[in-house]
Write a protein that holds these residues in place. Structure first.
Motif, PDB file in Angstrom:
ATOM      1  N   ASN A 193       0.831  -1.195   0.000  1.00  0.00           N
ATOM      2  CA  ASN A 193       0.000   0.000   0.000  1.00  0.00           C
ATOM      3  C   ASN A 193       0.873   1.254   0.000  1.00  0.00           C
ATOM      4  O   ASN A 193       1.924   1.289   0.646  1.00  0.00           O
ATOM      5  N   TRP A 194       0.407   2.290  -0.657  1.00  0.00           N
ATOM      6  CA  TRP A 194       1.202   3.515  -0.806  1.00  0.00           C
ATOM      7  C   TRP A 194       1.541   4.156   0.539  1.00  0.00           C
ATOM      8  O   TRP A 194       2.590   4.779   0.691  1.00  0.00           O
ATOM      9  N   ARG A 195       0.675   4.006   1.561  1.00  0.00           N
ATOM     10  CA  ARG A 195       0.928   4.667   2.851  1.00  0.00           C
ATOM     11  C   ARG A 195       2.118   4.041   3.574  1.00  0.00           C
ATOM     12  O   ARG A 195       2.900   4.736   4.227  1.00  0.00           O
ATOM     13  N   ILE A 196       2.250   2.727   3.456  1.00  0.00           N
ATOM     14  CA  ILE A 196       3.386   2.045   4.073  1.00  0.00           C
ATOM     15  C   ILE A 196       4.685   2.542   3.442  1.00  0.00           C
ATOM     16  O   ILE A 196       5.680   2.801   4.116  1.00  0.00           O
ATOM     17  N   ALA A 197       4.630   2.686   2.116  1.00  0.00           N
ATOM     18  CA  ALA A 197       5.819   3.151   1.392  1.00  0.00           C
ATOM     19  C   ALA A 197       6.159   4.582   1.778  1.00  0.00           C
ATOM     20  O   ALA A 197       7.310   4.917   2.069  1.00  0.00           O
ATOM     21  N   CYS A 198       5.150   5.421   1.811  1.00  0.00           N
ATOM     22  CA  CYS A 198       5.369   6.839   2.101  1.00  0.00           C
ATOM     23  C   CYS A 198       5.965   7.022   3.494  1.00  0.00           C
ATOM     24  O   CYS A 198       6.919   7.778   3.682  1.00  0.00           O
ATOM     25  N   GLU A 199       5.426   6.319   4.464  1.00  0.00           N
ATOM     26  CA  GLU A 199       5.891   6.508   5.842  1.00  0.00           C
ATOM     27  C   GLU A 199       7.327   6.032   6.041  1.00  0.00           C
ATOM     28  O   GLU A 199       8.042   6.535   6.912  1.00  0.00           O
ATOM     29  N   ASN A 200       7.736   5.093   5.230  1.00  0.00           N
ATOM     30  CA  ASN A 200       9.110   4.586   5.334  1.00  0.00           C
ATOM     31  C   ASN A 200      10.143   5.693   5.081  1.00  0.00           C
ATOM     32  O   ASN A 200      11.187   5.754   5.729  1.00  0.00           O
ATOM     33  N   GLY A 201       9.817   6.594   4.148  1.00  0.00           N
ATOM     34  CA  GLY A 201      10.798   7.582   3.711  1.00  0.00           C
ATOM     35  C   GLY A 201      11.262   8.527   4.800  1.00  0.00           C
ATOM     36  O   GLY A 201      12.398   8.991   4.798  1.00  0.00           O
ATOM     37  N   PHE A 202      10.369   8.864   5.739  1.00  0.00           N
ATOM     38  CA  PHE A 202      10.752   9.837   6.774  1.00  0.00           C
ATOM     39  C   PHE A 202      10.691   9.222   8.177  1.00  0.00           C
ATOM     40  O   PHE A 202      10.623   9.922   9.176  1.00  0.00           O
ATOM     41  N   ASP A 203      10.708   7.902   8.233  1.00  0.00           N
ATOM     42  CA  ASP A 203      10.686   7.155   9.494  1.00  0.00           C
ATOM     43  C   ASP A 203      12.120   7.109  10.047  1.00  0.00           C
ATOM     44  O   ASP A 203      12.988   6.470   9.473  1.00  0.00           O
ATOM     45  N   ASN A 204      12.333   7.791  11.152  1.00  0.00           N
ATOM     46  CA  ASN A 204      13.718   7.953  11.626  1.00  0.00           C
ATOM     47  C   ASN A 204      14.290   6.724  12.319  1.00  0.00           C
ATOM     48  O   ASN A 204      15.472   6.680  12.627  1.00  0.00           O
ATOM     49  N   ALA A 205      13.441   5.738  12.576  1.00  0.00           N
ATOM     50  CA  ALA A 205      13.952   4.519  13.206  1.00  0.00           C
ATOM     51  C   ALA A 205      14.427   3.520  12.151  1.00  0.00           C
ATOM     52  O   ALA A 205      15.110   2.552  12.471  1.00  0.00           O
ATOM     53  N   HIS A 206      14.058   3.756  10.896  1.00  0.00           N
ATOM     54  CA  HIS A 206      14.324   2.728   9.886  1.00  0.00           C
ATOM     55  C   HIS A 206      15.757   2.777   9.355  1.00  0.00           C
ATOM     56  O   HIS A 206      16.138   1.953   8.526  1.00  0.00           O
ATOM     57  N   ILE A 207      16.538   3.685   9.880  1.00  0.00           N
ATOM     58  CA  ILE A 207      17.935   3.798   9.442  1.00  0.00           C
ATOM     59  C   ILE A 207      18.665   2.459   9.642  1.00  0.00           C
ATOM     60  O   ILE A 207      19.638   2.144   8.953  1.00  0.00           O
ATOM     61  N   LEU A 208      18.117   1.655  10.555  1.00  0.00           N
ATOM     62  CA  LEU A 208      18.687   0.331  10.820  1.00  0.00           C
ATOM     63  C   LEU A 208      18.762  -0.546   9.567  1.00  0.00           C
ATOM     64  O   LEU A 208      19.716  -1.315   9.405  1.00  0.00           O
TER      65      LEU A 208
END
Ligand code: FES
Length: 409
Positions: A193-208
């Motif tokens: 879904n597009w929302r999952i993709a969008c939120e990934n871009g500025f999710d600061n925990a996902h740098i992992l």
């Protein structure tokens, strides 16, 4: 535990419109194709927010119409048939539409029919700039006079430095609208879904997910384990009248703390080293990462809803190139460094993570079942902002691609 669950439920109820937007936000501008994907006289069919759209270029100008014949609904783009420069005909029974207005101007073998001139199909405003074709995807009754400029659906332009935006790190970022801007990039279908993709871009925990990426090692960057908010104003919401609506994160300031250690796991990072970037996101889901992947550049991403479980993932790197030498250099570095190491090496990991999340969210219950933590302040702020300012929630119509399979000729 029940307190935490109750808090989560309260937060989640504050962005119900976002939870309802599985098919995206309609009445917004979206990228449709790169200019070089639509040659003179070429016809292409795409789908955005569940809306089938046909594009045709005539004498350099791009037209966009609903890709659904009003006679019996077939897609015009399935077998393009154009007898004049100003029309497109349906290949099935010959209903013929004016490219500019969408009006039914004739029917090939029924030229006296009284339906002619009384009806038509929806047209979509087009803005082509610096090698990109944008389409305003609207509901059938959305009036021409209310169509906002493309700039309202693109990230804000920050001044170099001001009291309002006191970020000390870099000059104003390039925009796709700038004179001599050179956006280079690609788009591909993401299965989520597009929302999952969008939120990934500025999710600061996902740098992992990026810790072992080739570019990180090649550039000898040292990334933190994550970033945690330290202040209530770690995110600025920008919602000025007559402009883009979104948020900007004050990363690499004292409003966010880099996490360098987890004792429980015996993990430690030393000597933070890397690019200082800034992320922001605006409706209808456009990410801007400034100062990335290098100086005087910005990476933009769109997560264009196709259906409720697929999106077109757009990634471009923009640089203003005022001379042929600068253009050549940007192209060279894009081909040899940014495309393989950033758009693929780095962002392939994002795509992989989003697709791994899709099963949890596919039926909509994930938005209620997720258990959010402090660093999720970023998606929560975005969801609330998007719920307030979107111009409409897309609903799938009939004739949506993906619902029906058919035999190719
Ligand atoms: Fe298009 Fe009949 S379905 S003319």
């Amino acid at each position: 535990i029940s307190d935490a669950r109750a808090n989560n439920a309260k937060t989640q109820s504050q962005y119900q419109p976002y939870k309802d937007a599985a098919w995206g936000f309609i009445n917004h501008w979206y990228p449709a194709l790169f200019s070089n994907e639509l040659a003179e006289d070429q016809v292409e069919g795409i789908q955005i927010c569940g809306v089938p759209i046909v594009l045709r270029r005539v004498n350099g100008k791009v037209f966009a119409l609903k890709d659904q014949c009003l006679h019996r609904g077939v897609r015009l783009s399935e077998k393009p048939m154009c007898f004049t420069k100003s029309t497109i005909s349906c290949w099935y029974h010959g209903f013929t539409f004016d490219l500019e207005s969408g009006k039914l101007v004739t029917i090939v073998a029924n030229p006296e029919d009284k339906l002619i001139g009384t009806t038509g199909i929806t047209t979509y405003p087009v803005h082509e700039v610096n090698g990109m074709i944008f389409v305003f995807v609207r509901e059938d009754d959305f009036p021409d006079e209310d169509v906002p400029p493309l700039a309202h659906d693109l990230p804000f332009r920050f001044p170099e430095r001001s009291e309002e935006f006191p970020h000390p790190l870099w000059p104003a970022s390039p925009s796709v609208l700038d004179d001599n801007a050179m956006p280079l990039g690609m788009h591909r279908t993401g299965y989520g879904n597009w929302r999952i993709a969008c939120e990934n871009g500025f999710d600061n925990a996902h740098i992992l997910v990026h810790k072992d990426n080739t570019i990180v090692h090649a550039m000898e960057w040292v990334l933190p384990l994550g970033l945690l908010p330290t202040s209530d104003d770690c995110i600025a919401v920008v919602e000025d009248e007559g402009g883009p609506k979104g948020l900007v994160q004050w990363l690499f300031t004292d409003k966010w703390a880099p996490i360098m250690e987890n004792k429980e796991l015996d993990l430690k990072v030393e000597g933070l080293k890397g690019r200082y970037y800034r992320t922001s996101v605006v409706l209808p889901g456009v990410l801007m990462v400034e100062n990335w992947p290098g100086e005087h550049m910005a990476q933009y991403e769109w997560y264009v809803p196709i259906t409720d479980d697929t999106h077109e993932y757009w990634e471009i790197i923009v640089r203003v190139c005022d001379t042929p030498e600068e253009r050549e250099k940007h192209q060279y570095r894009y081909d040899r460094v940014y495309k393989p190491l950033c758009l693929h090496g780095f962002n392939d990991c994002d795509l992989y993570a989003r697709e791994a999340m899709q099963n949890f969210y596919y039926d909509g219950t994930g938005w209620d079942d997720e258990q959010l933590v402090a660093t999720d302040i970023s998606p929560i702020t975005w969801r609330k902002m998007a719920s307030r300012w979107n111009r409409g929630i897309a609903k799938p119509g009939r004739g949506v691609a993906g619902a029906v399979k058919h035999t190719s000729l």
